[in-house]
Design a protein around this motif. Structure first.
Motif, PDB file in Angstrom:
ATOM      1  N   VAL A 132       0.994  -1.167  -0.045  1.00  0.00           N
ATOM      2  CA  VAL A 132      -0.120  -0.092  -0.016  1.00  0.00           C
ATOM      3  C   VAL A 132       0.810   1.378   0.028  1.00  0.00           C
ATOM      4  CG1 VAL A 132      -1.740   1.450   1.307  1.00  0.00           C
ATOM      5  CG2 VAL A 132      -1.437  -1.251   1.094  1.00  0.00           C
ATOM      6  N   PHE A 133       1.969   1.157   0.801  1.00  0.00           N
ATOM      7  CA  PHE A 133       2.916   2.381   1.201  1.00  0.00           C
ATOM      8  C   PHE A 133       3.199   2.911  -0.538  1.00  0.00           C
ATOM      9  CE2 PHE A 133       5.446   5.276   2.656  1.00  0.00           C
ATOM     10  CZ  PHE A 133       4.929   5.859   3.793  1.00  0.00           C
ATOM     11  N   PHE A 134       3.962   1.758  -1.274  1.00  0.00           N
ATOM     12  CA  PHE A 134       4.264   2.186  -2.534  1.00  0.00           C
ATOM     13  C   PHE A 134       3.507   2.742  -3.487  1.00  0.00           C
ATOM     14  CE2 PHE A 134       6.377   0.778  -6.605  1.00  0.00           C
ATOM     15  CZ  PHE A 134       7.400   1.863  -6.637  1.00  0.00           C
ATOM     16  N   MET A 135       2.054   2.088  -3.503  1.00  0.00           N
ATOM     17  CA  MET A 135       1.020   2.271  -4.426  1.00  0.00           C
ATOM     18  C   MET A 135       0.887   3.914  -3.896  1.00  0.00           C
ATOM     19  SD  MET A 135       0.127   0.199  -6.336  1.00  0.00           S
ATOM     20  CE  MET A 135       1.604  -0.868  -6.707  1.00  0.00           C
ATOM     21  N   MET A 136       0.717   4.172  -2.749  1.00  0.00           N
ATOM     22  CA  MET A 136       0.339   5.643  -2.429  1.00  0.00           C
ATOM     23  C   MET A 136       1.444   6.693  -2.993  1.00  0.00           C
ATOM     24  SD  MET A 136      -1.195   5.708   1.615  1.00  0.00           S
ATOM     25  CE  MET A 136       0.474   6.040   2.082  1.00  0.00           C
ATOM     26  N   SER A 137       2.448   6.258  -2.771  1.00  0.00           N
ATOM     27  CA  SER A 137       3.857   7.128  -3.283  1.00  0.00           C
ATOM     28  C   SER A 137       3.769   7.229  -4.710  1.00  0.00           C
ATOM     29  CB  SER A 137       5.183   6.449  -2.802  1.00  0.00           C
ATOM     30  OG  SER A 137       5.595   5.730  -3.828  1.00  0.00           O
TER      31      SER A 137
ATOM     32  N   LYS B   5      -7.723  13.348  -2.143  1.00  0.00           N
ATOM     33  CA  LYS B   5      -7.795  13.431  -0.616  1.00  0.00           C
ATOM     34  C   LYS B   5      -7.727  11.962  -0.006  1.00  0.00           C
ATOM     35  CE  LYS B   5     -11.175  15.691   2.327  1.00  0.00           C
ATOM     36  NZ  LYS B   5     -11.115  14.582   3.373  1.00  0.00           N
ATOM     37  N   ILE B   6      -8.223  11.035  -0.839  1.00  0.00           N
ATOM     38  CA  ILE B   6      -8.085   9.725  -0.036  1.00  0.00           C
ATOM     39  C   ILE B   6      -6.748   9.409   0.326  1.00  0.00           C
ATOM     40  CG2 ILE B   6      -7.862   8.449  -2.178  1.00  0.00           C
ATOM     41  CD1 ILE B   6     -10.239   6.531  -1.047  1.00  0.00           C
ATOM     42  N   VAL B   7      -5.843   9.664  -0.486  1.00  0.00           N
ATOM     43  CA  VAL B   7      -4.376   9.399   0.090  1.00  0.00           C
ATOM     44  C   VAL B   7      -3.926  10.211   1.166  1.00  0.00           C
ATOM     45  CG1 VAL B   7      -2.031   9.095  -0.743  1.00  0.00           C
ATOM     46  CG2 VAL B   7      -3.820   8.473  -2.372  1.00  0.00           C
ATOM     47  N   THR B   8      -4.113  11.443   1.079  1.00  0.00           N
ATOM     48  CA  THR B   8      -3.674  12.560   2.171  1.00  0.00           C
ATOM     49  C   THR B   8      -4.319  12.236   3.429  1.00  0.00           C
ATOM     50  OG1 THR B   8      -5.195  14.235   1.353  1.00  0.00           O
ATOM     51  CG2 THR B   8      -2.859  14.473   0.625  1.00  0.00           C
ATOM     52  N   ASP B   9      -5.686  11.638   3.418  1.00  0.00           N
ATOM     53  CA  ASP B   9      -6.372  11.348   4.497  1.00  0.00           C
ATOM     54  C   ASP B   9      -5.747  10.146   5.065  1.00  0.00           C
ATOM     55  OD1 ASP B   9      -7.965  13.369   4.616  1.00  0.00           O
ATOM     56  OD2 ASP B   9      -9.777  12.250   3.783  1.00  0.00           O
ATOM     57  N   HIS B  10      -5.476   9.106   4.224  1.00  0.00           N
ATOM     58  CA  HIS B  10      -4.564   8.139   4.879  1.00  0.00           C
ATOM     59  C   HIS B  10      -3.401   8.098   5.444  1.00  0.00           C
ATOM     60  CE1 HIS B  10      -4.331   3.592   4.821  1.00  0.00           C
ATOM     61  NE2 HIS B  10      -3.134   3.680   4.091  1.00  0.00           N
ATOM     62  N   ILE B  11      -2.694   8.983   4.936  1.00  0.00           N
ATOM     63  CA  ILE B  11      -1.409   9.455   5.584  1.00  0.00           C
ATOM     64  C   ILE B  11      -1.588  10.097   6.777  1.00  0.00           C
ATOM     65  CG2 ILE B  11       0.729  10.938   5.291  1.00  0.00           C
ATOM     66  CD1 ILE B  11       0.840  10.396   2.245  1.00  0.00           C
ATOM     67  N   SER B  12      -2.507  11.043   7.103  1.00  0.00           N
ATOM     68  CA  SER B  12      -2.388  11.720   8.202  1.00  0.00           C
ATOM     69  C   SER B  12      -2.975  10.749   9.237  1.00  0.00           C
ATOM     70  CB  SER B  12      -4.032  12.729   8.192  1.00  0.00           C
ATOM     71  OG  SER B  12      -3.733  13.521   7.287  1.00  0.00           O
ATOM     72  N   LYS B  13      -3.751   9.611   8.837  1.00  0.00           N
ATOM     73  CA  LYS B  13      -4.156   8.595   9.883  1.00  0.00           C
ATOM     74  C   LYS B  13      -3.134   7.856  10.322  1.00  0.00           C
ATOM     75  CE  LYS B  13      -8.246   5.427  10.620  1.00  0.00           C
ATOM     76  NZ  LYS B  13      -7.281   4.950  11.771  1.00  0.00           N
ATOM     77  N   ILE B  14      -2.354   7.382   9.171  1.00  0.00           N
ATOM     78  CA  ILE B  14      -1.102   6.573   9.693  1.00  0.00           C
ATOM     79  C   ILE B  14      -0.270   7.157  10.832  1.00  0.00           C
ATOM     80  CG2 ILE B  14       1.096   5.632   8.968  1.00  0.00           C
ATOM     81  CD1 ILE B  14       0.220   5.169   6.100  1.00  0.00           C
ATOM     82  N   ILE B  15       0.187   8.535  10.500  1.00  0.00           N
ATOM     83  CA  ILE B  15       0.768   9.216  11.454  1.00  0.00           C
ATOM     84  C   ILE B  15       0.237   9.462  12.617  1.00  0.00           C
ATOM     85  CG2 ILE B  15       2.115  11.534  12.047  1.00  0.00           C
ATOM     86  CD1 ILE B  15       3.494  10.051   9.700  1.00  0.00           C
TER      87      ILE B  15
END
Ligand code: HEM
Length: 532
Positions: free
Chosen positions: A204-209, A244-254
């Motif tokens: 998932v992380f590589f896909m997001m990047s 937005k779906i990606v930035t929300d996901h990143i905020s959530k991970i952190i």
């Protein structure tokens, strides 16, 4: 009929004032400009219509169209005029000495449209930026890099092992492979997540990047265009630069990671830990750091903010998430470029590759067959090679500042006039060109690490080697970048030979990208396991 005529006249006037008149900005000031800029697109039309290969090609054309000693030249980035500074002394004056008049960067998106992006260090301005920079300054010191060394070392050795264990040479698109490596490294060192994109490229992380960093799609380009020519549209429709779906996901991970660590007291030697520690020491000054420096190109922290007595303050969870996001965006993409182009030069200069391998092997052996922070950074020739790569292939084509307080550039050369800069006007510096200017670097297209040897380094004119920018707003992550690039080279050269293939572009062709140097149509090289 009269109403229609008035309407057309009003629209024509609006078009003229919005899209045509700005293209005379420099001519009115008596500054050299290209005279080929078009409404809406400015000088970028060739790049946007793919007639000019890359933004780098455009900037090169404009920079080198000047006379040898011209101190500046004007370029229209869409309709936004940017005064590119060519003279190192003037670069110093504007970016360091008069930083108070030029301390903001051109914003890339409206804060309300993309809050996670807008809160990051590259985008914020004024007192907010000063406090944030001061609070973060302790997070990228050499001792902090030593703290996260093992995480970077592990992802780089895992990368080399992947190719060393193959049965024969593997042809790779070096840009893709470097992106996997830098993603794995950022995931582990900044986000506290361990991934191996070589074994599991669908993680998932590589896909997001990939989603975040692909700013060359038509959709992203339209957003970049709208940001410059009519940001209000993006504001009205709340359109961000990233999905937005990606930035929300990143905020959530952190945010989840922070909550878990605060609850359990779990400590891991990574950037989240460093950022959380920043909260505790927010009120203290940065302690003197005597840990070994990461290399000649390191961008040192300016003391300007200390002198202004800017206070550090504890970062909120959201601010930490935003910084982690920009470390990912700014760090992953430019590190990928730096590693890719260095590997290219090593492939097409086998004698340099062999000499470097010999030095690395000797160090590795002397150090009990392991890599440590000091052993890797102590390899002088490795630093020379990386510096030369950053000189010839500056990952960031140009960087900019927005005028925040009126300032006049006084004439010093025949034919110059005073240039009155007012708040909102933009200036830029072009490492990709000044570092290839034969006035400062003879035979600039030759890859010659000897420029950075002890005997020659003093010949480098100050402020002509600026791959990480300069002044108080220079790159905060330069130490991380140098450590990562050096470790990638270290582990690959210990295990593999880097060789060109029939698909390797010789000479290199750069392709379309927003702000980064980028190889056109991929950069194919083979990684061949060493026999012994
Ligand atoms: C080879 C890799 C890299 C290169 C060539 C590079 C280059 C640059 C340049 C030229 C600037 C603008 C400096 C200026 O305006 O004076 C910059 C800013 C910045 N870089 Fe890097 N960078 C790299 C890696 C990184 C990494 C790894 C990180 C974070 C982990 C990072 C974080 C930032 C940030 C946050 C800024 C904005 C600083 C501010 O506005 O205060 N960069 N970088």
């Amino acid at each position: 009929m009269l109403v229609e005529l008035v309407l057309v006249a009003v629209l024509a006037l609006l078009f003229y004032y919005q899209f045509v008149r700005p293209l005379n900005h420099f001519a009115r000031m008596g500054v050299k400009q290209t005279n080929t800029a078009l409404p809406i697109f400015g000088d970028r039309w060739g790049v946007e219509l793919r007639l000019e290969k890359s933004y780098f090609d455009l900037i090169k054309r404009v920079y080198f169209s000047c006379d040898r000693d011209d101190r500046y030249v004007g370029l229209y980035n869409f309709t936004n005029p940017i005064l590119f500074i060519r003279d190192p002394q003037l670069i110093k004056e504007l970016f360091i000495k008069h930083f108070d008049s030029f301390n903001h960067r051109i914003p890339h998106i409206d804060p309300d449209s993309d809050p996670l992006w807008a809160a990051n260090l590259t985008q914020i301005k004024g007192e907010r930026w000063k406090e944030m920079r001061q609070s973060l300054s302790g997070s990228f010191t050499s001792s902090k890099m030593k703290f996260i060394f093992e995480l970077l070392n592990k992802s780089c050795s895992q990368f080399a092992e992947h190719y060393a264990s193959a049965n024969g040479p593997t042809e790779v698109d070096m840009n893709d492979v470097s992106a996997m490596l830098t993603t794995d490294s950022i995931a582990t060192s900044a986000y506290g997540i361990e991934v191996n994109s070589f074994k599991d490229p669908d993680n998932v992380f590589f896909m997001m990047s990939k989603n975040i960093l692909n700013l060359t799609t038509f959709r992203s380009q339209i957003k970049v265009l709208l940001t410059t020519i009519c940001p209000f549209l993006l504001r009205i429709f709340k359109v961000g630069l990233f999905d937005k779906i990606v930035t929300d996901h990143i905020s959530k991970i952190i945010e989840d990671t922070i909550t878990m660590r605060e609850k359990t007291g779990f400590v891991r030697p990574d950037m989240i830990n460093v950022l959380l520690e920043t909260r505790k020491v927010a009120k203290t000054n940065t302690a003197e750091d005597n840990t070994m420096e990461t290399g000649y190109a390191t961008a040192k922290e300016s003391t300007a903010l200390d002198k202004q007595k800017v206070k550090k303050r504890p970062l909120t969870n959201f601010e930490i998430a935003s910084q982690a996001f920009v470390f990912f965006f700014a760090g992953q993409s430019s590190n990928t470029t730096s590693i890719t182009f260095t590997f290219y030069e090593l492939a097409v200069n086998p004698d340099i590759q062999e000499r470097l391998r010999a030095d690395i092997k000797e160090t590795h052996k002397k150090n009990g067959n392991k890599a440590t922070y000091e052993s890797v950074l102590g390899i002088k020739y490795l630093d020379m090679v990386v510096s030369e790569s950053l000189r010839k292939w500056s990952p960031i084509v140009n960087f900019d500042r927005v005028c925040t307080k009126s300032f006049t550039i006084e004439p010093v050369r025949p034919g110059e006039k005073p240039i009155h800069m007012k708040p909102g006007d933009c200036i830029g510096a072009v490492p990709s060109c000044i570092q290839r200017d034969p006035k400062y670097f003879p035979n600039p297209d030759v890859f010659d690490p000897e420029r950075f040897s002890e005997e020659n380094i003093h010949k480098i004119v100050p402020y002509t080697f600026i791959p990480f920018g300069l002044g108080p707003r220079n790159c905060i992550g330069s130490r991380y970048a140098l450590l990562q690039t050096k470790l990638a080279i270290y582990h690959i050269l210990l295990n593999c030979k880097i060789v060109p293939t029939s698909r390797t572009p010789i000479p290199m062709k750069t392709g379309f990208n927003w702000f980064l140097l980028h190889p056109e149509n991929g950069l194919y090289l083979a990684l061949e396991p060493l026999k012994e």
